[in-house]
Design an enzyme around this catalytic site. Structure first.
Site, mmCIF file in Angstrom:
data_model
loop_
_atom_site.group_PDB
_atom_site.id
_atom_site.type_symbol
_atom_site.label_atom_id
_atom_site.label_comp_id
_atom_site.label_asym_id
_atom_site.label_seq_id
_atom_site.Cartn_x
_atom_site.Cartn_y
_atom_site.Cartn_z
ATOM 1 N N THR A 185 85.932 -26.726 81.687
ATOM 2 C CA THR A 185 84.911 -25.781 81.219
ATOM 3 C C THR A 185 83.562 -26.334 81.662
ATOM 4 O O THR A 185 83.446 -27.537 81.922
ATOM 5 C CB THR A 185 84.904 -25.667 79.691
ATOM 6 N N GLU A 330 89.712 -21.154 78.960
ATOM 7 C CA GLU A 330 90.803 -21.494 78.037
ATOM 8 C C GLU A 330 91.853 -20.389 77.944
ATOM 9 O O GLU A 330 92.924 -20.587 77.380
ATOM 10 C CB GLU A 330 90.245 -21.754 76.629
ATOM 11 N N LYS A 439 69.406 -15.412 64.144
ATOM 12 C CA LYS A 439 69.637 -15.328 62.698
ATOM 13 C C LYS A 439 68.361 -14.875 62.005
ATOM 14 O O LYS A 439 67.428 -15.643 61.830
ATOM 15 C CB LYS A 439 70.155 -16.661 62.165
ATOM 16 N N TRP A 444 72.284 -10.756 61.546
ATOM 17 C CA TRP A 444 72.386 -11.250 62.910
ATOM 18 C C TRP A 444 71.842 -10.196 63.880
ATOM 19 O O TRP A 444 72.132 -9.013 63.749
ATOM 20 C CB TRP A 444 73.852 -11.524 63.284
#
Ligand code: ADP
Length: 542
Positions: A185, A330, A439, A444
């Site tokens: 990654t 992944e 935030k 959100w």
């Protein structure tokens, strides 16, 4: 009672056998690192891969040994890819766009015994070669005539090396759970982590990719993967195209608009895949040069959010259907793809476009759900958003050498680090990376959605949104803009354009203009770097 069917291990060498036997004349076209465009076939690839396999065994390479590649999408890279995996060694595709310290780290971490490199990356290896004690040889993927002068130790000329073996070789058989490929990654936080694919996961994922609602390649397709083989398993293309018998067109080192257009047009490419930044270059080239895309049917866009304006341009101006896809290293990497289903295909165009902008539906073998901070599953109503969790046979259960510890929860779910909604039709929409979401008090705000709306403005070239600390509200959004060349769009113009397209309380508190927005090695906006640059920024509302 056990079933009475044959024991036929899912090995990636079977994919290549299938392609050679059933689609042996189907072409692989490569723009070589040396320059010219060359042609070969699946039959040639089959022969040359077995030659690589035999030569590797002559060099003492065994089951489980790691072999690195630092190479573009080209035929030689495909030969090494299948040759290495075919003998049960592990093909470690190194992303040359990582920082040199990261490349040094991952080759040492993986303990690679050989590095196969395109000549482009010779300077990189000359700088790092002495720091890579596990590497016994550096194989330059070219012929004797193109061998450059070099001070790199233990250099081998690929074509000379390969000529020492023939292709009289039968693939060995081993457990399908054997490791096949390794891809790190990009490590936006901490060191890169190694994702280790197995033969079984790669074969199952190739079949996932070719489901009719996913990439859906057939033997009549011509596929140009701009997405590199070193990025997230090439989005399955290096397995799925041969499995389908699709012709492959490999762009080599050139990914600018003109070079990609030349291949799309000249090779009559029907389907292609890349990240949005590549398509931005192509669309600019088409517009500036008055070009059309008469052969192309489908373009798959993923890796970062595809702005709705890009979908509309491809579909309305060029007649090319866009499929928005989402995934991660992944996940091998395909997680979702946004084809219309029975319900959405009957909707009016404007409503379809809203679905197309979502990241799409899960193919069979990807399980997906969203949860709140306590792990409780949230409704699939297209409104609730939460942590996106996934499960499946081509999804990681841990990283190489256990880095990062346990990555699954008690029920085997992997937290993607993305925040998303899932609607009643199964379409998932990413609202943000969990670490990039803004935030605002208890609420959100999606930085991604603000960016998508802002780039819809005709004078905006690129947009990024980050949260800036606010004394009263925790965080408020700052919109960072690169203007299109020759334009002088203002803060008021942009906020005026966004009005009505976003909730009022999402409106950025400020807009700032820059010449450059930093990107990661895989084309994503580097929010971490932006946050560092703007760490002392004071909002006018503070
Ligand atoms: P790298 O950082 O090396 O590119 P990945 O390709 O694994 O690593 O990145 C996966 C992440 O990229 C996802 O978790 C998601 O945040 C982002 N991503 C991928 N596709 C999309 C998409 N279509 N829309 C929004 N984000 C995406």
């Amino acid at each position: 009672m056990l079933g009475l069917m044959q024991d036929w291990p899912l090995l990636v060498s079977k994919i290549l056998d299938h392609a050679a036997i059933n689609h042996g004349n189907r072409e692989i076209v490569t723009r070589t690192t040396e320059g010219p465009i060359v042609r070969s076939t699946y039959a040639d690839l089959h022969a040359r891969s077995r030659q690589v396999a035999k030569r590797l065994q002559m060099a003492g390479v065994k089951l489980g040994d790691r072999i690195a590649t630092l190479a573009w999408n080209n035929t030689r890279h495909m030969e090494v890819w299948y040759g290495v995996m075919g003998i049960g060694a592990v093909c470690h595709t190194v992303n040359p766009r990582l920082f040199p310290e990261q490349i040094d780290y991952i080759i040492n971490h993986a303990e690679d015994s050989y590095v196969f490199l395109d000549t482009t990356f010779l300077p990189l290896m000359e700088a790092l070669g002495d720091k890579l004690p596990t590497v016994k040889g550096f194989v330059l993927m070219t012929d004797a005539a193109h061998m450059p002068e070099t001070k790199l130790r233990d250099v081998i000329c690929y074509e000379d090396w390969l000529a020492e073996a023939d292709s009289d070789f039968i693939w060995p058989t081993f457990d399908e759970n054997t490791a096949a490929a390794l891809c790190y990654t990009s490590g936006t936080t901490g060191n890169p982590k190694g994702v280790l694919y197995s033969h079984r996961s790669n074969v199952l994922h190739a079949m996932l990719a070719n489901q009719a609602d996913t990439l859906s390649m057939t033997s009549t397709d011509v596929m140009l993967p701009v997405v590199p083989m070193f990025h997230a398993n090439a989005w399955a293309v290096a397995f799925a195209a041969p499995a389908a018998g699709a012709k492959l067109v490999m762009p080599g080192p050139k990914m600018d608009g003109e070079s990609i257009f030349e291949l799309l047009d000249g090779e009559k490419v029907s389907v292609t895949a890349a990240v949005p930044t590549v398509w931005l270059m192509l669309l600019n080239y088409l517009e500036e040069n008055n070009k059309e895309l008469p052969h192309l049917n489908q373009v798959v866009i993923g890796g970062s959010a595809c702005p709705p304006s890009m979908i509309e341009t491809f579909e309305e101006k060029y007649g090319v259907e866009v499929f928005h896809a989402w995934g991660m290293t992944e996940m091998s990497p395909i997680g979702t793809l946004g084809r219309m289903n029975a319900y959405t295909s009957s909707l009016p165009r404007a409503e379809q476009l809203a679905y197309k902008a979502k990241q799409g539906r899960a193919p069979f073998t990807v399980e997906m759900k969203i949860t709140d901070d306590d792990g409780k599953e949230l409704p699939r109503d297209g409104a609730a958003f939460g942590h996106l969790m996934v499960r499946g046979p081509a999804i990681s259960k841990s990283y190489l050498k256990g880095e990062g510890g346990d990555i699954l929860d008690a029920d085997g779910w992997f937290d993607t680090g993305d925040v998303a909604t899932i609607d009643s039709e199964g379409y998932m929409q990413i609202t943000d990376r969990s670490k990039d979401v803004i935030k605002y008090g208890g609420e959100w705000i999606s930085s991604l959605e603000l960016e998508n709306v802002a780039v819809g403005h005709p004078e905006v070239a690129e947009a990024a949104v980050i949260g800036i600390a606010h004394p009263k509200w925790d965080e408020r959004p700052l919109l960072i803009i690169i203007r299109k060349e020759g334009t002088n769009v203002s803060k008021e113009d942009i906020l005026g354009y966004m009005e009505g397209k976003i909730a009022k309380w999402w409106t950025p508190d400020d807009v700032t203009f820059v010449d450059e927005i930093p990107h990661t090695a895989t084309g994503k906006i580097q929010k971490l770097a932006l946050r560092a640059t703007f760490k002392d920024y004071v909002l006018p509302t503070a």
